[in-house]
Motif scaffolding. Structure first.
Motif, PDB file in Angstrom:
ATOM      1  N   GLY A  55      40.464  34.497  41.129  1.00  0.00           N
ATOM      2  CA  GLY A  55      41.439  35.388  41.193  1.00  0.00           C
ATOM      3  C   GLY A  55      42.107  35.514  39.960  1.00  0.00           C
ATOM      4  N   GLU A  56      43.183  36.107  40.092  1.00  0.00           N
ATOM      5  CA  GLU A  56      43.763  36.792  38.777  1.00  0.00           C
ATOM      6  C   GLU A  56      44.727  35.690  37.745  1.00  0.00           C
ATOM      7  OE1 GLU A  56      45.075  40.679  39.292  1.00  0.00           O
ATOM      8  OE2 GLU A  56      46.363  40.677  37.578  1.00  0.00           O
ATOM      9  N   THR A  57      45.370  34.660  38.536  1.00  0.00           N
ATOM     10  CA  THR A  57      46.147  33.814  38.030  1.00  0.00           C
ATOM     11  C   THR A  57      45.574  32.574  37.423  1.00  0.00           C
ATOM     12  OG1 THR A  57      46.392  32.405  39.973  1.00  0.00           O
ATOM     13  CG2 THR A  57      47.934  34.350  39.869  1.00  0.00           C
ATOM     14  N   SER A  58      46.239  31.913  36.451  1.00  0.00           N
ATOM     15  CA  SER A  58      45.694  30.741  35.610  1.00  0.00           C
ATOM     16  C   SER A  58      45.434  29.703  36.843  1.00  0.00           C
ATOM     17  CB  SER A  58      46.473  30.311  34.715  1.00  0.00           C
ATOM     18  OG  SER A  58      47.615  30.023  35.230  1.00  0.00           O
ATOM     19  N   GLY A  59      46.040  29.895  38.056  1.00  0.00           N
ATOM     20  CA  GLY A  59      46.092  28.766  39.110  1.00  0.00           C
ATOM     21  C   GLY A  59      44.694  28.894  39.914  1.00  0.00           C
ATOM     22  N   TYR A 108      36.688  37.070  40.165  1.00  0.00           N
ATOM     23  CA  TYR A 108      37.364  37.750  39.131  1.00  0.00           C
ATOM     24  C   TYR A 108      36.838  37.815  37.819  1.00  0.00           C
ATOM     25  CZ  TYR A 108      41.528  39.333  36.393  1.00  0.00           C
ATOM     26  OH  TYR A 108      42.396  39.980  35.567  1.00  0.00           O
ATOM     27  N   ASN A 109      35.953  36.591  37.573  1.00  0.00           N
ATOM     28  CA  ASN A 109      35.501  36.651  36.288  1.00  0.00           C
ATOM     29  C   ASN A 109      34.303  35.661  36.237  1.00  0.00           C
ATOM     30  OD1 ASN A 109      36.612  34.425  35.086  1.00  0.00           O
ATOM     31  ND2 ASN A 109      37.956  35.581  34.075  1.00  0.00           N
ATOM     32  N   GLN A 120      32.091  32.688  33.456  1.00  0.00           N
ATOM     33  CA  GLN A 120      31.909  32.287  32.366  1.00  0.00           C
ATOM     34  C   GLN A 120      30.637  31.261  32.304  1.00  0.00           C
ATOM     35  OE1 GLN A 120      36.535  31.111  31.551  1.00  0.00           O
ATOM     36  NE2 GLN A 120      35.232  30.820  29.642  1.00  0.00           N
ATOM     37  N   LEU A 172      32.336  35.472  28.633  1.00  0.00           N
ATOM     38  CA  LEU A 172      32.974  35.671  29.729  1.00  0.00           C
ATOM     39  C   LEU A 172      32.732  37.028  30.049  1.00  0.00           C
ATOM     40  CD1 LEU A 172      36.795  34.819  30.399  1.00  0.00           C
ATOM     41  CD2 LEU A 172      35.977  37.035  30.696  1.00  0.00           C
ATOM     42  N   ALA A 183      44.413  35.326  33.863  1.00  0.00           N
ATOM     43  CA  ALA A 183      42.947  34.930  34.144  1.00  0.00           C
ATOM     44  C   ALA A 183      41.823  35.455  33.213  1.00  0.00           C
ATOM     45  CB  ALA A 183      42.715  35.248  35.579  1.00  0.00           C
ATOM     46  N   TYR A 214      44.768  22.009  32.316  1.00  0.00           N
ATOM     47  CA  TYR A 214      43.905  21.444  33.394  1.00  0.00           C
ATOM     48  C   TYR A 214      43.484  20.165  33.370  1.00  0.00           C
ATOM     49  CZ  TYR A 214      43.874  26.672  33.826  1.00  0.00           C
ATOM     50  OH  TYR A 214      44.138  28.017  33.605  1.00  0.00           O
ATOM     51  N   LYS A 235      35.611  32.330  38.597  1.00  0.00           N
ATOM     52  CA  LYS A 235      37.118  32.394  38.788  1.00  0.00           C
ATOM     53  C   LYS A 235      37.389  33.358  39.956  1.00  0.00           C
ATOM     54  CE  LYS A 235      41.313  32.257  36.220  1.00  0.00           C
ATOM     55  NZ  LYS A 235      41.297  30.697  36.555  1.00  0.00           N
ATOM     56  N   VAL A 289      47.811  32.206  30.572  1.00  0.00           N
ATOM     57  CA  VAL A 289      48.257  32.357  31.942  1.00  0.00           C
ATOM     58  C   VAL A 289      47.292  33.610  32.497  1.00  0.00           C
ATOM     59  CG1 VAL A 289      49.838  33.026  33.819  1.00  0.00           C
ATOM     60  CG2 VAL A 289      50.496  31.495  31.985  1.00  0.00           C
ATOM     61  N   ARG A 314      41.006  29.079  41.147  1.00  0.00           N
ATOM     62  CA  ARG A 314      40.111  28.192  40.980  1.00  0.00           C
ATOM     63  C   ARG A 314      38.884  28.625  39.997  1.00  0.00           C
ATOM     64  NH1 ARG A 314      43.447  25.212  42.759  1.00  0.00           N
ATOM     65  NH2 ARG A 314      43.272  24.043  44.565  1.00  0.00           N
ATOM     66  N   LEU A 315      38.531  27.564  39.162  1.00  0.00           N
ATOM     67  CA  LEU A 315      37.075  27.960  38.396  1.00  0.00           C
ATOM     68  C   LEU A 315      36.245  26.936  39.109  1.00  0.00           C
ATOM     69  CD1 LEU A 315      37.489  27.648  34.715  1.00  0.00           C
ATOM     70  CD2 LEU A 315      36.222  29.218  35.804  1.00  0.00           C
ATOM     71  N   GLN A 371      34.116  39.793  32.894  1.00  0.00           N
ATOM     72  CA  GLN A 371      34.851  40.288  33.901  1.00  0.00           C
ATOM     73  C   GLN A 371      34.003  40.854  34.806  1.00  0.00           C
ATOM     74  OE1 GLN A 371      37.695  39.358  33.582  1.00  0.00           O
ATOM     75  NE2 GLN A 371      38.363  39.117  31.273  1.00  0.00           N
ATOM     76  N   PHE A 425      32.371  25.443  39.255  1.00  0.00           N
ATOM     77  CA  PHE A 425      31.279  25.325  38.110  1.00  0.00           C
ATOM     78  C   PHE A 425      29.982  24.945  38.965  1.00  0.00           C
ATOM     79  CE2 PHE A 425      33.251  24.828  34.229  1.00  0.00           C
ATOM     80  CZ  PHE A 425      34.637  24.905  34.451  1.00  0.00           C
ATOM     81  N   TYR A 430      46.569  21.104  38.125  1.00  0.00           N
ATOM     82  CA  TYR A 430      46.740  21.934  37.023  1.00  0.00           C
ATOM     83  C   TYR A 430      48.330  22.353  36.742  1.00  0.00           C
ATOM     84  CZ  TYR A 430      46.670  25.546  40.761  1.00  0.00           C
ATOM     85  OH  TYR A 430      47.100  26.207  41.899  1.00  0.00           O
TER      86      TYR A 430
END
Lengths: 114, 113
Positions: free
Chosen positions: A95-99, A31-32, A34, A49, B98, B33, A93, B96, A101-102, A51, A104, B48
């Motif tokens: 996917g789109e949601t904050s959950g 998704y992006n 960083q 960052l 992404a 997180y 990252k 929230v 996974r990032l 996208q 590293f 998280y």
């Protein structure tokens, strides 16, 4: 499972040199991406960052590029300075949601010598 | 100043003890997180939380527990079940959506003695 690799693990350059740090990832469905800077014993500071729809981002002497299809990103640092000495980490990252996974990489430790 | 505050910076744990690392943010971020960083390695996600009273396990949740009773706070407890807890722990937060940048605290060093 996404894997992120950074090469080289360590780099030492004289002040004023232009340099490139590399980041590769195995799953191009990101998704992006960083780039972060980490000073010894400190937290991470976000530098750039990108996208998934973008090709590059610039901030001052820093330029990050993204080639999603080949699973690669580079961080270009122009006219390096001793204050640029730090560890640089990239993270992708999923996917789109904050959950989402990032993931590293292990980082590249940069030393810029006066 | 807006940011993420982690405390303590250094913590020593005896065998069999539980210890709690504090993380507070005043950025009004919904998501928080916890990551673990071992020397020379990348970060690994422990837990998280995207909203208050809800949290999800990350990749290495075993031996850790969290709570999210307030939006600003996300404490991490390292339990005695975590067999190799010596590491650098980083708390982070983000909005929230992404596309937003993730922000990190200054980290906490935990050492088993």
């Amino acid at each position: 499972k996404q894997e992120v690799t950074q090469i080289p693990a360590a780099l030492s350059v004289p002040e004023g040199e232009n340099l490139v740090l590399n980041c590769s990832f195995t799953d191009s469905a990101i998704y992006n991406l960083q780039w972060f800077r980490q000073d010894p014993g400190k937290g991470l500071t976000s530098l750039l960052l990108i996208q998934s729809s973008q090709r590059e981002q610039t901030s001052g002497r820093l330029n990050a590029s993204l080639d999603k299809s080949s699973g690669r990103s580079t961080l270009y640092i122009a006219a390096s300075q001793p204050g640029d000495s730090a560890t640089y980490l990239c993270a992708v990252k999923a996917g789109e949601t904050s959950g989402s996974r990032l993931t590293f990489g292990e980082g590249t430790q940069l030393t810029v010598n006066p | 100043d807006g940011g993420i505050t982690q405390s303590p910076k250094y913590l020593f744990r005896k065998e069999g003890q539980n210890v709690t690392l504090s993380c507070e943010q005043n950025l009004n971020h919904d998501a928080m997180y916890w990551y673990r960083q071992d020397p020379g390695q990348g970060l690994r996600l422990i837990y998280y939380s995207q909203i208050v009273n809800d949290f999800q396990k990350g990749d290495i949740a075993e031996g850790y527990s969290v709570s999210r009773e307030k939006k600003e706070s996300f404490p991490l407890t390292v339990t005695s079940a975590q067999k190799n807890p010596t590491a650098f722990y980083l708390c982070a937060s983000s909005m929230v959506a992404a596309g937003n940048t993730i922000y990190f605290g200054e980290g906490s060093w935990l050492t088993v003695v």
